[in-house]
Design an enzyme around this catalytic site. Sequence first.
Site, mmCIF file in Angstrom:
data_model
loop_
_atom_site.group_PDB
_atom_site.id
_atom_site.type_symbol
_atom_site.label_atom_id
_atom_site.label_comp_id
_atom_site.label_asym_id
_atom_site.label_seq_id
_atom_site.Cartn_x
_atom_site.Cartn_y
_atom_site.Cartn_z
ATOM 1 N N THR A 125 0.809 -1.221 0.000
ATOM 2 C CA THR A 125 0.000 0.000 0.000
ATOM 3 C C THR A 125 0.842 1.271 0.000
ATOM 4 O OG1 THR A 125 -1.564 1.290 1.346
ATOM 5 C CG2 THR A 125 -0.159 -0.231 2.537
ATOM 6 N N ASP A 126 0.269 2.340 -0.569
ATOM 7 C CA ASP A 126 0.956 3.642 -0.551
ATOM 8 C C ASP A 126 1.019 4.232 0.863
ATOM 9 O OD1 ASP A 126 -1.730 4.326 -0.229
ATOM 10 O OD2 ASP A 126 -1.800 5.774 -1.881
ATOM 11 N N GLU A 127 0.222 3.656 1.799
ATOM 12 C CA GLU A 127 0.185 4.230 3.155
ATOM 13 C C GLU A 127 1.511 4.059 3.894
ATOM 14 O OE1 GLU A 127 -3.340 3.766 5.399
ATOM 15 O OE2 GLU A 127 -4.581 4.185 3.656
ATOM 16 N N TYR A 149 -2.099 0.029 10.952
ATOM 17 C CA TYR A 149 -2.232 -0.699 9.682
ATOM 18 C C TYR A 149 -1.024 -0.431 8.783
ATOM 19 C CZ TYR A 149 -3.511 -1.334 4.757
ATOM 20 O OH TYR A 149 -3.482 -1.666 3.427
ATOM 21 N N LYS A 153 1.970 -3.048 7.450
ATOM 22 C CA LYS A 153 2.266 -3.279 6.024
ATOM 23 C C LYS A 153 3.721 -2.895 5.707
ATOM 24 C CE LYS A 153 -0.315 -4.287 3.066
ATOM 25 N NZ LYS A 153 -0.680 -5.625 2.512
HETATM 26 P P1 NAD Z 1 -10.076 -6.992 2.186
HETATM 27 O O1 NAD Z 1 -10.122 -6.614 3.627
HETATM 28 O O2 NAD Z 1 -11.275 -6.801 1.330
HETATM 29 O O3 NAD Z 1 -9.665 -8.545 2.064
HETATM 30 C C1 NAD Z 1 -8.673 -9.146 2.832
HETATM 31 C C2 NAD Z 1 -8.808 -10.656 2.665
HETATM 32 O O4 NAD Z 1 -7.770 -11.282 3.445
HETATM 33 C C3 NAD Z 1 -10.143 -11.208 3.194
HETATM 34 O O5 NAD Z 1 -10.678 -12.128 2.273
HETATM 35 C C4 NAD Z 1 -9.750 -11.903 4.491
HETATM 36 O O6 NAD Z 1 -10.611 -13.003 4.829
HETATM 37 C C5 NAD Z 1 -8.335 -12.363 4.185
HETATM 38 N N1 NAD Z 1 -7.522 -12.562 5.397
HETATM 39 C C6 NAD Z 1 -7.374 -11.713 6.447
HETATM 40 N N2 NAD Z 1 -6.567 -12.270 7.372
HETATM 41 C C7 NAD Z 1 -6.166 -13.473 6.891
HETATM 42 C C8 NAD Z 1 -5.316 -14.502 7.371
HETATM 43 N N3 NAD Z 1 -4.717 -14.403 8.564
HETATM 44 N N4 NAD Z 1 -5.127 -15.598 6.603
HETATM 45 C C9 NAD Z 1 -5.750 -15.713 5.402
HETATM 46 N N5 NAD Z 1 -6.570 -14.789 4.905
HETATM 47 C C10 NAD Z 1 -6.788 -13.677 5.632
HETATM 48 O O7 NAD Z 1 -8.809 -6.242 1.610
HETATM 49 P P2 NAD Z 1 -8.531 -5.584 0.171
HETATM 50 O O8 NAD Z 1 -8.978 -4.192 0.202
HETATM 51 O O9 NAD Z 1 -8.981 -6.503 -0.882
HETATM 52 O O10 NAD Z 1 -6.920 -5.557 0.210
HETATM 53 C C11 NAD Z 1 -6.166 -6.649 -0.257
HETATM 54 C C12 NAD Z 1 -4.692 -6.326 -0.129
HETATM 55 O O11 NAD Z 1 -4.391 -5.162 -0.869
HETATM 56 C C13 NAD Z 1 -4.256 -6.033 1.308
HETATM 57 O O12 NAD Z 1 -2.988 -6.590 1.497
HETATM 58 C C14 NAD Z 1 -4.200 -4.525 1.374
HETATM 59 O O13 NAD Z 1 -3.254 -4.094 2.320
HETATM 60 C C15 NAD Z 1 -3.769 -4.189 -0.040
HETATM 61 N N6 NAD Z 1 -4.184 -2.873 -0.541
HETATM 62 C C16 NAD Z 1 -5.503 -2.489 -0.490
HETATM 63 C C17 NAD Z 1 -5.868 -1.263 -1.044
HETATM 64 C C18 NAD Z 1 -7.310 -0.803 -1.041
HETATM 65 O O14 NAD Z 1 -7.578 0.330 -1.408
HETATM 66 N N7 NAD Z 1 -8.282 -1.633 -0.665
HETATM 67 C C19 NAD Z 1 -4.907 -0.444 -1.642
HETATM 68 C C20 NAD Z 1 -3.571 -0.871 -1.663
HETATM 69 C C21 NAD Z 1 -3.235 -2.104 -1.122
HETATM 70 O O1 DAU Z 2 -4.177 4.037 0.226
HETATM 71 C C1 DAU Z 2 -4.403 2.643 0.173
HETATM 72 C C2 DAU Z 2 -5.236 2.258 1.357
HETATM 73 O O2 DAU Z 2 -6.536 2.771 1.119
HETATM 74 C C3 DAU Z 2 -5.301 0.759 1.605
HETATM 75 O O3 DAU Z 2 -4.017 0.290 1.912
HETATM 76 C C4 DAU Z 2 -6.262 0.441 2.759
HETATM 77 O O4 DAU Z 2 -6.381 -0.963 2.938
HETATM 78 C C5 DAU Z 2 -7.605 1.030 2.434
HETATM 79 O O5 DAU Z 2 -8.489 0.834 3.531
HETATM 80 C C6 DAU Z 2 -7.492 2.525 2.123
HETATM 81 O O6 DAU Z 2 -7.150 3.289 3.321
HETATM 82 P P1 DAU Z 2 -7.815 4.720 3.628
HETATM 83 O O7 DAU Z 2 -7.708 5.008 5.069
HETATM 84 O O8 DAU Z 2 -7.328 5.745 2.681
HETATM 85 O O9 DAU Z 2 -9.325 4.362 3.201
HETATM 86 P P2 DAU Z 2 -10.745 4.672 3.873
HETATM 87 O O10 DAU Z 2 -11.775 4.246 2.882
HETATM 88 O O11 DAU Z 2 -10.868 4.156 5.252
HETATM 89 O O12 DAU Z 2 -10.736 6.268 3.955
HETATM 90 C C7 DAU Z 2 -10.543 7.062 2.801
HETATM 91 C C8 DAU Z 2 -10.618 8.533 3.204
HETATM 92 O O13 DAU Z 2 -11.945 8.833 3.659
HETATM 93 C C9 DAU Z 2 -9.715 8.900 4.356
HETATM 94 O O14 DAU Z 2 -9.220 10.213 4.161
HETATM 95 C C10 DAU Z 2 -10.623 8.849 5.579
HETATM 96 C C11 DAU Z 2 -11.957 9.306 5.010
HETATM 97 N N1 DAU Z 2 -13.164 8.726 5.664
HETATM 98 C C12 DAU Z 2 -13.207 7.383 5.849
HETATM 99 C C13 DAU Z 2 -14.317 6.789 6.421
HETATM 100 C C14 DAU Z 2 -14.383 5.289 6.630
HETATM 101 C C15 DAU Z 2 -14.217 9.553 6.031
HETATM 102 O O15 DAU Z 2 -14.175 10.783 5.854
HETATM 103 N N2 DAU Z 2 -15.316 8.961 6.604
HETATM 104 C C16 DAU Z 2 -15.416 7.623 6.823
HETATM 105 O O16 DAU Z 2 -16.458 7.167 7.366
#
Ligand code: NAD
Ligand code: DAU
Length: 334
Positions: A125-127, A149, A153
């Site tokens: 992740t970019d975070e 988080y 990562k």
């Molecule tokens: P998500 O929360 O939708 O899915 C996570 C999955 O991992 C789920 O199916 C969960 O059951 C499984 N999981 C959790 N713990 C586990 C364990 N101990 N063993 C096996 N499986 C397990 O997440 P997502 O948004 O699809 O993200 C997927 C990956 O991409 C993550 O590694 C996240 O950090 C990364 N990522 C997400 C975003 C985003 O915007 N969602 C952006 C950049 C990177």
């Molecule tokens: O940048 C990549 C990341 O993006 C991933 O690695 C994470 O898994 C994913 O959850 C996401 O993280 P963010 O914290 O950026 O996403 P979130 O959807 O929780 O929040 C996006 C923005 O919106 C952030 O600035 C917080 C704000 N927010 C979030 C929630 C849940 C609100 O204003 N209200 C809300 O209720």
Amino acid sequence: MRNLLITGGAGFIGSNLVRYMLRKHPDYHLVVYDKLTYAGNLDNLRDIASDRRYAFVKGDICDAEAVESAIRDHKIDTIVNLAAETHVDRSIMDPDAFIKTDVYGTYVLLEAAKKFGLRYHQVGTDEVYGWVEKGSSRETDGLMPRSPYAASKAGADLLIHAYFVTYQVPVTITRGANNIGPYQYPEKVVPLFITNAIDNLPLPVYGDGRQMRDYQYVLDHCEGIDLALHQGKPGEVYNVGTGRETVNLEMARLVLKLLNKPESLIQHVADRPGHDRRYSLDVSKLSGLGWEPAHTFEEALEKTVQWYVENEWWWRKIKSGDYKEYYRKQYAGR
Ligand code: NAD
Ligand code: DAU
């Protein structure tokens, strides 16, 4: 024929990646290995359940024995790791599972990759770069995570680098910006706002709502992962994002406009502690491999809104279960 273990494949990005790869590589065999936490859901893979090129194994990435059995049973040659605890707000409430899965779980998978001689790709992740006040993060920049988080990562990314240098495990990492699209659990802001708006419920905007995110369409991210997996250089990191920044309030207003709902649904609530106000990725390295996003932010958001409007069967079930308790804890009195 390649046999890939897609850990976390029952989650949001994982399930989209599985579908993408089955289309792109018809000769691959994909094994989803997933613990099915609150965020994992076999409904996400329902449409491909009978595809003979796909198999599902329920398991925890922290369980080395179970990981090794899956690798042996399915003659795995590649691991793509998406398994993680992923929600920043949950990591602030209770970091324990984040450290276990995101750090220790990655270590277990790296040990397996070393033992069986596997290719390893990490979906990062970019975070990990932290709040970027000016300019854009390059892959060589230092890591400055600011939430449990992001720190977990970042720990994973550092371990992966160490396994490349010390044991020559062929690893790559992609660091993605925020994804939006089908099957995203409605705790993340975009599906939360869309589903609340459909039900005429308030959209809780943290703080002043002026924070910025780069919202990319999930299939564009999947294409970037696929490219880095096949053409990336072992030991290297690749950023994946559009480079377009959107202020949260602007995103909220567009969601309401697309659903024909009033802006009075926007409700400012207390800010997230340690909230990163801006991420920004320099994506020139992946672009150099030929990648470019196919969707603008507006197209990505429109498609996403459309999907949630048409798929209430998927999210209403989620929002009526344990989710209610999470929502109360997270938002009541905020
Ligand atoms: P998500 O929360 O939708 O899915 C996570 C999955 O991992 C789920 O199916 C969960 O059951 C499984 N999981 C959790 N713990 C586990 C364990 N101990 N063993 C096996 N499986 C397990 O997440 P997502 O948004 O699809 O993200 C997927 C990956 O991409 C993550 O590694 C996240 O950090 C990364 N990522 C997400 C975003 C985003 O915007 N969602 C952006 C950049 C990177
Ligand atoms: O940048 C990549 C990341 O993006 C991933 O690695 C994470 O898994 C994913 O959850 C996401 O993280 P963010 O914290 O950026 O996403 P979130 O959807 O929780 O929040 C996006 C923005 O919106 C952030 O600035 C917080 C704000 N927010 C979030 C929630 C849940 C609100 O204003 N209200 C809300 O209720």
